[in-house]
Design a protein around this motif. Structure first.
Motif, PDB file in Angstrom:
ATOM      1  N   SER A 142       2.264  58.983   3.444  1.00 55.48           N
ATOM      2  CA  SER A 142       1.152  58.400   4.196  1.00 55.48           C
ATOM      3  C   SER A 142       1.028  59.270   5.455  1.00 55.48           C
ATOM      4  N   TYR A 143       0.379  58.769   6.466  1.00 56.00           N
ATOM      5  CA  TYR A 143       0.133  59.572   7.678  1.00 56.00           C
ATOM      6  C   TYR A 143       1.272  59.478   8.691  1.00 56.00           C
ATOM      7  N   ARG A 144       2.360  58.746   8.382  1.00 55.03           N
ATOM      8  CA  ARG A 144       3.388  58.562   9.406  1.00 55.03           C
ATOM      9  C   ARG A 144       4.701  59.257   9.034  1.00 55.03           C
ATOM     10  N   GLN A 145       4.618  60.293   8.188  1.00 56.64           N
ATOM     11  CA  GLN A 145       5.839  60.997   7.759  1.00 56.64           C
ATOM     12  C   GLN A 145       5.862  62.444   8.233  1.00 56.64           C
ATOM     13  N   SER A 191      -3.944  61.510   2.555  1.00 58.45           N
ATOM     14  CA  SER A 191      -5.274  60.921   2.412  1.00 58.45           C
ATOM     15  C   SER A 191      -5.415  59.738   3.352  1.00 58.45           C
ATOM     16  N   GLY A 192      -6.570  59.615   3.966  1.00 57.23           N
ATOM     17  CA  GLY A 192      -6.831  58.465   4.834  1.00 57.23           C
ATOM     18  C   GLY A 192      -7.104  57.196   4.051  1.00 57.23           C
ATOM     19  N   ASN A 193      -7.372  57.335   2.769  1.00 61.48           N
ATOM     20  CA  ASN A 193      -7.640  56.152   1.943  1.00 61.48           C
ATOM     21  C   ASN A 193      -6.311  55.554   1.522  1.00 61.48           C
ATOM     22  N   LEU A 194      -5.973  54.445   2.139  1.00 59.59           N
ATOM     23  CA  LEU A 194      -4.627  53.883   2.009  1.00 59.59           C
ATOM     24  C   LEU A 194      -4.196  53.678   0.565  1.00 59.59           C
ATOM     25  N   ALA A 195      -2.964  54.024   0.305  1.00 56.91           N
ATOM     26  CA  ALA A 195      -2.242  53.754  -0.956  1.00 56.91           C
ATOM     27  C   ALA A 195      -2.655  54.637  -2.126  1.00 56.91           C
ATOM     28  N   VAL A 221       4.532  54.485   1.678  1.00 60.17           N
ATOM     29  CA  VAL A 221       3.334  53.677   1.879  1.00 60.17           C
ATOM     30  C   VAL A 221       3.670  52.553   2.864  1.00 60.17           C
ATOM     31  N   GLY A 222       2.725  52.210   3.732  1.00 56.92           N
ATOM     32  CA  GLY A 222       2.956  51.133   4.693  1.00 56.92           C
ATOM     33  C   GLY A 222       2.949  49.781   4.007  1.00 56.92           C
ATOM     34  N   GLU A 223       3.603  48.792   4.645  1.00 56.08           N
ATOM     35  CA  GLU A 223       3.651  47.450   4.027  1.00 56.08           C
ATOM     36  C   GLU A 223       2.250  46.867   3.899  1.00 56.08           C
ATOM     37  N   GLY A 224       1.391  47.116   4.885  1.00 56.58           N
ATOM     38  CA  GLY A 224       0.028  46.599   4.806  1.00 56.58           C
ATOM     39  C   GLY A 224      -0.695  47.173   3.603  1.00 56.58           C
ATOM     40  N   SER A 225      -0.455  48.442   3.334  1.00 56.78           N
ATOM     41  CA  SER A 225      -1.143  49.135   2.232  1.00 56.78           C
ATOM     42  C   SER A 225      -0.687  48.655   0.857  1.00 56.78           C
ATOM     43  N   THR A 226       0.452  47.956   0.793  1.00 56.44           N
ATOM     44  CA  THR A 226       0.879  47.449  -0.520  1.00 56.44           C
ATOM     45  C   THR A 226      -0.059  46.356  -1.021  1.00 56.44           C
ATOM     46  N   ALA A 227      -0.952  45.882  -0.150  1.00 53.69           N
ATOM     47  CA  ALA A 227      -1.940  44.895  -0.589  1.00 53.69           C
ATOM     48  C   ALA A 227      -3.088  45.554  -1.361  1.00 53.69           C
ATOM     49  N   GLU A 228      -3.125  46.889  -1.335  1.00 51.41           N
ATOM     50  CA  GLU A 228      -4.169  47.611  -2.073  1.00 51.41           C
ATOM     51  C   GLU A 228      -3.867  47.595  -3.581  1.00 51.41           C
ATOM     52  N   GLY A 229      -4.905  47.516  -4.379  1.00 50.11           N
ATOM     53  CA  GLY A 229      -4.733  47.532  -5.828  1.00 50.11           C
ATOM     54  C   GLY A 229      -4.013  48.775  -6.322  1.00 50.11           C
ATOM     55  N   ASN A 251       8.066  48.971   5.894  1.00 53.79           N
ATOM     56  CA  ASN A 251       7.660  47.695   6.483  1.00 53.79           C
ATOM     57  C   ASN A 251       7.913  47.744   7.988  1.00 53.79           C
ATOM     58  N   ASN A 252       6.921  48.250   8.711  1.00 57.14           N
ATOM     59  CA  ASN A 252       7.045  48.292  10.181  1.00 57.14           C
ATOM     60  C   ASN A 252       6.391  47.057  10.804  1.00 57.14           C
ATOM     61  N   GLN A 253       6.072  46.105   9.961  1.00 62.23           N
ATOM     62  CA  GLN A 253       5.604  44.769  10.349  1.00 62.23           C
ATOM     63  C   GLN A 253       4.172  44.688  10.878  1.00 62.23           C
ATOM     64  N   TRP A 254       3.532  45.825  11.033  1.00 60.94           N
ATOM     65  CA  TRP A 254       2.151  45.806  11.515  1.00 60.94           C
ATOM     66  C   TRP A 254       1.288  46.784  10.730  1.00 60.94           C
ATOM     67  N   ALA A 255       0.046  46.390  10.501  1.00 55.83           N
ATOM     68  CA  ALA A 255      -0.974  47.260   9.906  1.00 55.83           C
ATOM     69  C   ALA A 255      -2.138  47.252  10.909  1.00 55.83           C
ATOM     70  N   ILE A 256      -2.138  48.208  11.781  1.00 53.42           N
ATOM     71  CA  ILE A 256      -2.946  48.176  13.012  1.00 53.42           C
ATOM     72  C   ILE A 256      -2.693  46.809  13.673  1.00 53.42           C
ATOM     73  N   SER A 257      -3.700  45.933  13.765  1.00 57.45           N
ATOM     74  CA  SER A 257      -3.503  44.658  14.458  1.00 57.45           C
ATOM     75  C   SER A 257      -3.186  43.507  13.517  1.00 57.45           C
ATOM     76  N   GLY A 321       1.841  52.071  19.456  1.00 60.23           N
ATOM     77  CA  GLY A 321       0.539  51.738  18.892  1.00 60.23           C
ATOM     78  C   GLY A 321       0.358  52.349  17.507  1.00 60.23           C
ATOM     79  N   HIS A 322      -0.628  51.839  16.782  1.00 53.56           N
ATOM     80  CA  HIS A 322      -0.918  52.369  15.452  1.00 53.56           C
ATOM     81  C   HIS A 322      -1.297  53.847  15.523  1.00 53.56           C
ATOM     82  N   SER A 323      -2.147  54.172  16.480  1.00 51.19           N
ATOM     83  CA  SER A 323      -2.617  55.549  16.659  1.00 51.19           C
ATOM     84  C   SER A 323      -3.108  55.667  18.098  1.00 51.19           C
TER      85      SER A 323
HETATM   86  C1  LIG Z   1      -8.516  51.769   1.817  1.00 50.77           C
HETATM   87  C2  LIG Z   1      -8.401  51.693   3.315  1.00 50.77           C
HETATM   88  N1  LIG Z   1      -8.577  50.517   3.937  1.00 50.77           N
HETATM   89  C3  LIG Z   1      -8.471  50.443   5.289  1.00 50.77           C
HETATM   90  C4  LIG Z   1      -8.219  51.550   6.044  1.00 50.77           C
HETATM   91  C5  LIG Z   1      -8.107  51.460   7.563  1.00 50.77           C
HETATM   92  N2  LIG Z   1      -6.709  51.527   7.958  1.00 50.77           N
HETATM   93  C6  LIG Z   1      -6.135  52.695   8.309  1.00 50.77           C
HETATM   94  S1  LIG Z   1      -4.520  52.536   8.669  1.00 50.77           S
HETATM   95  C7  LIG Z   1      -4.538  50.878   8.375  1.00 50.77           C
HETATM   96  C8  LIG Z   1      -3.278  50.057   8.515  1.00 50.77           C
HETATM   97  C9  LIG Z   1      -2.252  50.382   7.487  1.00 50.77           C
HETATM   98  O1  LIG Z   1      -1.048  49.705   7.781  1.00 50.77           O
HETATM   99  P1  LIG Z   1       0.273  49.958   6.975  1.00 50.77           P
HETATM  100  O2  LIG Z   1      -0.019  50.189   5.554  1.00 50.77           O
HETATM  101  O3  LIG Z   1       1.206  48.862   7.290  1.00 50.77           O
HETATM  102  O4  LIG Z   1       0.811  51.348   7.554  1.00 50.77           O
HETATM  103  P2  LIG Z   1       1.272  51.703   9.048  1.00 50.77           P
HETATM  104  O5  LIG Z   1       0.056  52.122   9.805  1.00 50.77           O
HETATM  105  O6  LIG Z   1       1.910  50.504   9.621  1.00 50.77           O
HETATM  106  O7  LIG Z   1       2.216  52.849   8.922  1.00 50.77           O
HETATM  107  C10 LIG Z   1      -5.825  50.464   8.015  1.00 50.77           C
HETATM  108  C11 LIG Z   1      -6.198  49.082   7.711  1.00 50.77           C
HETATM  109  C12 LIG Z   1      -8.073  52.780   5.338  1.00 50.77           C
HETATM  110  N3  LIG Z   1      -7.788  53.917   5.991  1.00 50.77           N
HETATM  111  N4  LIG Z   1      -8.144  52.824   3.997  1.00 50.77           N
END
Ligand SMILES: Cc1ncc(C[n+]2csc(CCOP(=O)(O)OP(=O)(O)O)c2C)c(N)n1
Ligand SMILES: [Mg+2]
Length: 433
Positions: A142-145, A191-195, A221-229, A251-257, A321-323
């Protein structure tokens, strides 16, 4: 409630249905308290055989693999028994990554780039883990490695050129800053498109097996992104074909806010997702560099032996912060980071080396200073290639290149139109530059 009650049919005693909308425990100004989290004891989780059936390691998806204790010593069967030299190398990558994050964040505030993302507090989940892989195992990040590129020796100047989108940027300004790519370092394009990277990693691992290769794939992959299909498709393909892949969930406990509850954390662990798919599941202290290394090594050995894929949850905390576009003081308690019980991975590794008699505070200070100086020097070198808005980017015409071998007619038309518009807007200037 009153309105709901009137909707019930006469004589019915069925309760009105209600939804649960997750709410984080603490908001700005609240006193944070993590005493409800069971972090277990270092050394208290068993280390099963790497070819173990997923159902026989059920507890590892709910507990927490920890190695480093409050005494700064390594405990239990997950101790990877790394040499002091390896531990110092790891610490060096930690220090470099932190220095890099600090300066790039500042660069964004100074207007040198439009965007940056730090990995503060999560360094072990990328650096320690990737050190347990072979250098040609394929990374789908993902973008945090960023720590993986630093650990793999990717030239820092290339990272900064990319962040500045300057004329040295190998990706020609076509990617958001920090979305690196390096085939030579087996680091798949971010990729900016999560997961999206998760099914890609599984597909790559399947291809590696089809070819009879020995390289495995690992994705983050971030914990928030595991909600993606996509994540769930990845798990299905991984288990069905026994793909040689590791799915690292940070699992850093936050997906932005949004707090992790919105991805299901109130109900069960992220590692427990593995069990429903028939994957091996491990839950690991993500701020414990030795536990991170050991878990990734376990999963790599398993994948390499054709014993199956592994989903690892690294339990950590996004310390900042997230970014650069985010301000966490608006949605979470500033106290959380301080109260978080698993500490800081850099401090824990440093203290471990000191406890071993292999390090001291003076050497740490010298290492941190050298890292800061290296980043500063490399930043200056990259700035010679240009920074945001100073014109030293790739020539404008390059945006029409590389995608097609022969430019299709409609893009030729667009290019001609763009050129004309630029000639009108900036008369006398080279329109293609
Ligand atoms: C498909 C998709 N949905 C939403 C976004 C917007 N977005 C970018 S980062 C992010 C949070 C992701 O959180 P997490 O997966 O927990 O990773 P972390 O940032 O905590 O490392 C969101 C919602 C995106 N880039 N792609
Ligand atoms: Mg997250």
């Amino acid at each position: 409630m009153a309105e709901k009650a009137t909707r019930e049919t006469a004589g019915s005693n069925k309760p009105a249905l209600e939804l649960h909308v997750p709410e984080p425990r603490y908001r700005p100004g609240d006193t944070a308290d993590f005493s409800h989290i069971d972090i277990g004891q270092p050394g208290d989780m068993p280390r099963p055989d790497e070819a173990c059936a997923p159902a026989d390691m059920h507890d590892l998806a709910y507990g927490l693999v920890r190695v480093l204790g409050d005494d700064n010593k390594a405990h239990g069967p997950w101790d990877p028994k790394l040499s002091p030299d390896t531990l110092r190398t790891m610490l060096h990558h930690f220090s470099t990554t932190r220095a890099f994050d600090e300066r790039m964040f500042r660069g964004q505030r100074q207007g040198k780039t439009s965007f940056y993302m730090k990995c503060t507090g999560e360094e072990a989940t990328s650096i320690a883990t990737s050190m347990a892989l072979a250098s040609d195992d394929m990374i789908f990040p993902s973008y945090r490695q960023q720590g993986i590129l630093i650990a793999r020796g990717y030239p820092m100047i290339e990272m900064i050129n990319q962040i500045y989108s300057n004329k040295g940027d190998k990706l020609k300004g076509r990617q958001l800053p920090i979305m690196y790519s390096s085939r030579e370092h087996s680091f798949f394009t971010i990729s900016g498109n999560l997961a999206t990277q998760t099914p890609q990693a599984v597909g790559w691992a399947m291809a590696s097996a089809i070819k009879g290769d020995t390289r495995i794939a690992a994705t983050w992959v971030g914990e928030g992104s595991t909600a993606e299909g996509d994540f769930h498709s990845a798990c299905t393909f991984a288990t069905v074909y026994n793909a040689p892949v590791i799915l690292n969930v940070i699992n850093n406990q936050w997906a932005i806010s949004s707090f992790s509850g919105f991805a299901g954390a109130e109900r069960t662990t992220f590692a427990a997702r593995a069990l429903g798919y028939g994957l091996a599941g491990l839950r690991v202290d993500g701020n414990d560099p030795l536990a991170c290394y050991a878990a990734e090594q376990w999963a790599a050995n398993r994948a390499r032996a054709n014993a199956g894929p592994t989903l690892i949850e690294f339990f950590t905390y996004r310390a900042e912060g997230h970014s650069t576009s985010d301000d966490p003081s608006g949605y979470r308690s500033a106290q959380e980071q301080k109260e978080w019980p698993l500490g800081d991975p850099v401090t824990r590794l440093k203290d471990h080396l000191i406890a071993l008699g292999e390090w001291d505070e003076e050497r740490q200070a010298a290492m941190d200073l050298a890292a800061a100086e290296l980043v500063k020097k490399t930043t200056k070198e990259a700035e010679a290639n240009g920074i945001l808005g100073h014109g030293l980017h790739h020539p404008f015409r390059t945006m029409f290149q590389d995608v097609y071998e022969d430019l299709p007619w409609h893009l030729e038309e667009q290019a001609a139109q763009a050129k004309k518009e630029r000639e009108i807007k900036w008369p006398g200037e080279e329109p293609w530059s």
